[in-house]
Enzyme design. Sequence first.
Site, short mmCIF file in Angstrom:
data_model
loop_
_atom_site.label_atom_id
_atom_site.label_comp_id
_atom_site.label_asym_id
_atom_site.label_seq_id
_atom_site.Cartn_x
_atom_site.Cartn_y
_atom_site.Cartn_z
N LYS A 236 55.38 36.24 40.34
CA LYS A 236 56.38 35.52 41.27
C LYS A 236 57.59 36.22 41.54
CE LYS A 236 59.31 38.54 38.70
NZ LYS A 236 60.35 39.70 39.10
N GLY B 105 57.06 44.52 41.04
CA GLY B 105 58.37 43.62 41.25
C GLY B 105 57.46 41.85 40.97
N ALA C 59 56.03 40.83 38.75
CA ALA C 59 55.31 40.37 37.70
C ALA C 59 53.88 39.59 37.00
CB ALA C 59 56.14 38.75 37.12
N SER D 229 52.85 40.30 33.83
CA SER D 229 52.87 39.16 32.85
C SER D 229 52.53 38.00 32.49
CB SER D 229 54.94 38.67 33.09
OG SER D 229 55.53 39.22 33.05
N ASP E 119 59.01 37.83 31.90
CA ASP E 119 58.83 36.96 32.63
C ASP E 119 57.59 36.29 32.11
OD1 ASP E 119 60.30 38.01 34.20
OD2 ASP E 119 59.32 39.56 35.17
P1 ATP Z 1 57.96 43.31 35.52
O1 ATP Z 1 57.17 41.79 35.22
O2 ATP Z 1 58.33 44.37 35.12
O3 ATP Z 1 58.87 43.18 36.83
P2 ATP Z 1 56.35 44.37 36.96
O4 ATP Z 1 55.92 43.01 38.07
O5 ATP Z 1 57.02 44.93 38.43
O6 ATP Z 1 56.94 44.45 36.35
P3 ATP Z 1 53.69 44.89 36.39
O7 ATP Z 1 52.67 44.76 37.10
O8 ATP Z 1 53.59 43.51 35.23
O9 ATP Z 1 54.66 45.33 37.15
O10 ATP Z 1 52.89 46.24 35.54
C1 ATP Z 1 53.82 46.49 34.76
C2 ATP Z 1 53.27 47.53 33.67
O11 ATP Z 1 52.47 46.69 33.27
C3 ATP Z 1 52.38 49.00 34.82
O12 ATP Z 1 52.35 49.92 34.42
C4 ATP Z 1 50.84 48.54 33.97
O13 ATP Z 1 50.43 49.40 33.45
C5 ATP Z 1 51.67 47.54 32.63
N1 ATP Z 1 50.22 46.75 31.97
C6 ATP Z 1 49.92 46.30 30.81
N2 ATP Z 1 49.01 45.33 31.27
C7 ATP Z 1 49.23 44.69 32.81
C8 ATP Z 1 48.58 43.86 33.71
N3 ATP Z 1 47.73 42.83 32.66
N4 ATP Z 1 48.58 44.00 34.33
C9 ATP Z 1 49.27 44.95 35.19
N5 ATP Z 1 49.70 45.70 34.28
C10 ATP Z 1 49.74 45.93 32.96
#
Ligand code: ATP
Length: 333
Positions: A19, A109, A111, A114, A147
Amino acid sequence: MTSAIRPVPGSVTVRVPAKVNLQLAVGPPREDGYHPLVTVFHAVSLFDEVTVTTADRTSLKIAGEDAAAVPVDRSNLAWKAASALVKATGLRGSAVCIEIRKRIPVAAGLAGGSADAAATLVACNELWQTGLTQRELMVIAAGLGSDVPFALIGGTAVGRGRGEHLTPALAAGSYHWALAFGHQGLPTAQVYATIDRLRAARAARAAGPATRPAHAASAGTPPPGEPELSHPLMTALRSGDPARVGPLLSNDLQPAALSMQPELRRTLAAGREHGALGAVVSGSGPTCAFLASDAAHAREIAVAMTGAGVCRTVARATGPAPGAVVVRDGQLA
Ligand code: ATP
């Protein structure tokens, strides 16, 4: 909800989108530490794929983009999602091998974690024939993270609360994006802590040179207001005109992301110089999203950004993309 249904053998694959946030309005933290949000989620065609296979014990494998940065134990959101479904349905003795093929960069950023959790919910619901409705899956999803519910429905939607209370948005047309990925991720919690600090410092400055941040409130400086939906953005989305949507993209977390990674200023500036209709940090960053007028323009921006050397890599994507969908024989079910 359904209880104690026997799993069927086999495997199920689900495709799930990243997203971007077209708007992200962040209020001051509540007593429980969460920041109230109003956000406009927009799913884009950058997909992870999650395959679950019946197994003797639960395990997790990851391949692809940033795979080494993702935990492969119970702390992985996908593993938590499988456990949450087991708990919610009363299913006992079920185990799965979860395989994640990542294209969504980690801590970007977008997700991605999620998205993997949402995909795992849909995949296990299918594999185990648990028969939960999307509405029931949304309840479990909200317990996993703010998210996660949006990754189930995709499209374009307004999120309130912590982002988990969703209303589909009336958005016309499709939107073409160039997404510039950063060299290093940004931990979401630190980005929120930074925006709180920046706001406190700003309030202290407004209250007078000798006033420290802790005294700002008592000095009568108004705290940041409650987050509000941008109605001009919603009107622009209904028009389906990217030239109207572009200038209205906004993100209250952007100043925090820019203070943590100042080089993102150059990234955003380069996208604007190359004619992006809008340029914004997505969510907690560091991914910068550039809205283009059409597919060819998105390609031009992507090529120019790559040439400018202001990011790790660039991907093109369109939105709105559908949420988590089962893939059968290579086709979306
Ligand atoms: P947010 O949803 O908080 O904006 P983001 O999109 O910036 O997060 P993600 O890629 O979701 O970041 O990863 C955030 C943290 O979650 C990472 O430090 C990672 O180690 C952990 N994590 C746990 N499970 C997963 C997964 N299946 N895929 C990616 N990261 C994961």
